[in-house]
Design an enzyme around this catalytic site. Structure first.
Site, PDB file in Angstrom:
ATOM      1  N   ALA A  30       2.325  -6.008   4.041  1.00 26.85           N
ATOM      2  CA  ALA A  30       2.382  -6.827   4.638  1.00 26.85           C
ATOM      3  C   ALA A  30       1.978  -8.213   4.458  1.00 26.85           C
ATOM      4  O   ALA A  30       1.576  -8.716   2.676  1.00 26.85           O
ATOM      5  CB  ALA A  30       0.831  -6.226   5.599  1.00 26.85           C
TER       6      ALA A  30
ATOM      7  N   GLU B 228     -13.173 -11.198   9.283  1.00 27.99           N
ATOM      8  CA  GLU B 228     -12.886 -12.766   8.764  1.00 27.99           C
ATOM      9  C   GLU B 228     -12.621 -13.985   9.557  1.00 27.99           C
ATOM     10  O   GLU B 228     -11.743 -13.483  10.995  1.00 27.99           O
ATOM     11  CB  GLU B 228     -11.659 -12.274   7.561  1.00 27.99           C
ATOM     12  CG  GLU B 228     -12.580 -11.951   5.678  1.00 27.99           C
ATOM     13  CD  GLU B 228     -11.045 -11.823   4.521  1.00 27.99           C
ATOM     14  OE1 GLU B 228     -10.600 -12.871   4.486  1.00 27.99           O
ATOM     15  OE2 GLU B 228     -11.401 -10.892   4.143  1.00 27.99           O
TER      16      GLU B 228
ATOM     17  N   ASP C 219     -14.492   2.083   9.673  1.00 26.99           N
ATOM     18  CA  ASP C 219     -14.875   1.618   8.057  1.00 26.99           C
ATOM     19  C   ASP C 219     -14.450  -0.147   8.794  1.00 26.99           C
ATOM     20  O   ASP C 219     -13.608  -0.671   7.584  1.00 26.99           O
ATOM     21  CB  ASP C 219     -13.938   2.108   6.943  1.00 26.99           C
ATOM     22  CG  ASP C 219     -14.066   1.035   6.313  1.00 26.99           C
ATOM     23  OD1 ASP C 219     -14.927   1.182   5.469  1.00 26.99           O
ATOM     24  OD2 ASP C 219     -12.803   0.879   5.095  1.00 26.99           O
TER      25      ASP C 219
ATOM     26  N   LYS D 146       0.953  -1.082   0.261  1.00 25.18           N
ATOM     27  CA  LYS D 146       0.008   0.232  -0.084  1.00 25.18           C
ATOM     28  C   LYS D 146       0.752   0.954   0.160  1.00 25.18           C
ATOM     29  O   LYS D 146       1.452   1.610   1.103  1.00 25.18           O
ATOM     30  CB  LYS D 146      -1.086   0.128   1.053  1.00 25.18           C
ATOM     31  CG  LYS D 146      -2.020  -1.521   0.913  1.00 25.18           C
ATOM     32  CD  LYS D 146      -3.106  -0.379   2.478  1.00 25.18           C
ATOM     33  CE  LYS D 146      -4.321  -1.562   1.828  1.00 25.18           C
ATOM     34  NZ  LYS D 146      -5.089  -1.712   3.254  1.00 25.18           N
TER      35      LYS D 146
ATOM     36  N   LEU E 143      -1.504 -14.640   3.263  1.00 21.77           N
ATOM     37  CA  LEU E 143      -1.708 -14.754   5.143  1.00 21.77           C
ATOM     38  C   LEU E 143      -1.593 -15.508   3.283  1.00 21.77           C
ATOM     39  O   LEU E 143      -2.047 -15.777   1.983  1.00 21.77           O
ATOM     40  CB  LEU E 143      -2.842 -14.638   5.087  1.00 21.77           C
ATOM     41  CG  LEU E 143      -3.232 -13.397   6.270  1.00 21.77           C
ATOM     42  CD1 LEU E 143      -5.290 -13.384   6.390  1.00 21.77           C
ATOM     43  CD2 LEU E 143      -2.482 -14.204   7.021  1.00 21.77           C
TER      44      LEU E 143
END
Length: 562
Positions: A361, A435, A430, A257, A364
């Site tokens: 990051a 999950e 937000d 990002k 996963l």
């Protein structure tokens, strides 16, 4: 006639003499002014470059001190300025037993990002920085962060290595690379020593956390994010704003990002939360805050200076992304990609001229290996400029939620409250979905993903984020104890957060959170504690004070003894 000529001659002589006098006077005045300017110039030139800081510069730093007897500035009064602290980079520190200090992040020596950031190393705050690091170490050494847990059953690991193969089948049990260009030609077997950091991280995910408190994989994993070569960059599908998936030579991947605004820039008060930018420093800060709270439910994130040309444009195989690169009028390399919002030349991402700050990051496990289930938040906002959600109008809304699966049993409700507290502390409005890993069913932790819209405003708190906690009056005992611990001066949440963030490589460019944001953490923590205290007092009157605290500590101790 002669007399007339004499008069004319005398008058012309007088005029020439007068003009000569005027010219001489002007010359003297000009010389005097030049001398005066020279004196002023030399006096300014010899002034010291680093003037002493005004007394006001220490005010915001003092606001971050955790003193329960003093009230911090009200929410309605925004700070008039913001001061950034620069602390010199700390080399790797070890405990006497050789283990790395908890909370430390170590970029690889000699990497481009490390060298660039060392140039911007600050010169202030050595003593306070060392003090904050000691507080962080004391916090992570506290028994509340080292509660012995039970042995993790085989089924409570998300992934596991296949059993040892027979000699005739051994070749099929090896992880073999396909020798793609720029990728490492390596083989991974059942031994964890042969696994790259990202694979060890994946194999360490359990039913209750993404990684243990003192995970040995954290240091090499962060090093990979901050300094490992990037061999591929493609745009991630979905989402409202630009995100890239970066690949490393050892087949690890990270979510990228980019920087979109300055750290001190607050979110426009006239914008709705769903119109806000995603901030790279918010993703980094959220990971650090998640660890400080003892959750460990956010994948590891680190900051990095990325070369827009060498590490994105030259290695991308995404044709749509490649078409969006251009040079700005001042020579900076820019791109904008394709997404639902903010992907245009007016919202381009630009390097300076090629270096770009970003958060990376750890990805996963792939969904084909570990499927995840998406849950709609019961306290989801309406995402409308006029319509209000049901929880905003119904005071008994939580009673209905408590009767609805999966919130009617197990730890799901207190897990959700943990996430609510995290969001309030970093002012993230937000959180419309969350999950979980499908393998673990309803009895597992919640993944705290996508935190880019956090830390947008430090001058105003958003009480509506705490509506679930205030309506349900339910909190995990271990969470409650850690929050109280972080409110004490010796473990001040603002100080330990500052210390933790100072270990990220991008801290060398500028502190990832400004002092007003750090002060806001202490102020908001006090609000959370006040709400839980009010819940206890209110339930005590009804004879149900024990309903507020979910005693998970007793369960953990009992499981460890068994």
């Amino acid at each position: 006639m002669l007399q007339k000529k004499g008069v004319c001659f005398w008058m012309s002589w007088r005029m020439r003499r007068r003009s000569r006098t005027i010219c001489l006077s002007l010359a003297f005045v000009t010389i005097f002014l030049h001398l005066l300017l020279a004196l002023v110039f030399f006096s300014i030139h010899h002034l010291p470059c680093d003037a002493p800081l005004p007394p006001r510069t220490h005010v915001l730093r003092d606001l971050a001190q955790c003193n329960t007897s003093m009230r911090v500035r009200g929410n309605s009064e925004p700070p008039t300025d913001s001061i950034q602290r620069h602390t010199p980079y700390e080399e790797s520190k070890k405990e006497p037993n050789g283990n790395a200090l908890p909370g430390k992040i170590f970029p690889l020596k000699g990497s481009k990002s490390t060298q660039t950031m060392q140039k911007g190393a600050g010169q202030y705050g050595n003593e306070s920085g060392d003090s904050d690091l000691l507080k962080l170490k004391a916090l992570f050494d506290h028994p509340l962060y080292n509660v012995p847990g039970p042995v993790v059953p085989e089924d409570d690991w998300l992934l596991k290595v296949k059993p040892k193969a027979k000699a005739s089948e051994r070749s099929s049990q090896m992880w073999e690379s396909d020798t793609l260009d720029r990728y490492e030609d390596t083989q991974w077997n059942r031994s964890s020593d042969s696994h790259p950091p990202w694979l060890r991280f994946h194999l360490g995910i359990s039913r209750w956390e993404l990684y243990p408190h003192r995970a040995p994989t954290m240091e090499p994993l962060i090093q990979q994010l901050t300094a490992h070569p990037i061999v591929s960059a493609v745009q991630k599908s979905g989402g409202t704003q630009l995100k890239l998936v970066m690949s490393f030579p050892n087949y690890g991947q990270a979510l990228f990002k980019p920087k979109k605004q300055e750290r001190d820039e607050e979110t426009n008060y006239n914008l709705y939360y769903f119109s806000d930018y995603e901030r790279h420093n918010a993703e980094i800060a959220a990971f650090h805050l998640d660890r400080i709270l003892g959750y460990r439910r956010i994948p590891p994130v680190a900051g990095r200076l990325v070369d827009v040309v060498k590490e994105i444009k030259d290695v991308t195989t995404d044709r749509k992304l490649a078409k969006t690169f251009f040079n700005s009028p001042v020579g900076n390399v820019c791109f904008y990609g394709q997404c639902s919002y903010y992907c245009s030349t007016e919202h381009a991402i630009c390097g300076q001229p090629r270096d770009l700050e970003a958060s990376l990051a750890v990805m996963l496990p792939d969904l084909s290996l570990a499927t995840r289930r998406t849950w709609r938040s019961p306290w989801r906002r309406s995402y409308s400029r006029s319509k209000r959600a049901k929880w905003e109008t119904d005071p008994n809304y939580c009673t209905t939620v408590k009767k609805t699966p999966p919130y009617d049993k197990g730890t799901r409700l207190v897990d959700f409250m943990d996430m609510v507290i995290l969001d309030f502390l970093m002012s993230n409005m937000d959180r419309h979905h969350y999950e979980t890993f499908e393998k673990f069913g309803n009895n597992t932790f919640l993944l705290h993903l996508d935190n880019g819209r956090a830390f947008g405003r430090h001058s105003k708190d958003e009480p509506s984020i705490l509506a679930p906690l205030e309506q349900c009056c339910r909190i995990r005992h271990s969470t409650w104890q850690r929050l109280r611990l972080l409110s004490l001066p010796q473990y001040c949440i603002s100080d330990v957060m500052r210390a933790s963030l100072s270990q990220d490589p991008l801290h060398k460019v500028a502190p990832l959170l400004s002092e007003p944001h750090l002060a806001a953490l202490s102020r908001r923590l006090k609000t959370v504690l006040e709400i839980v205290t009010r819940c206890q007092e209110r339930q005590k009157k009804d004879g149900r004070a024990e309903d507020v605290i979910y005693d998970d500590l007793a369960y953990l101790k009992q499981s460890a003894e068994q």
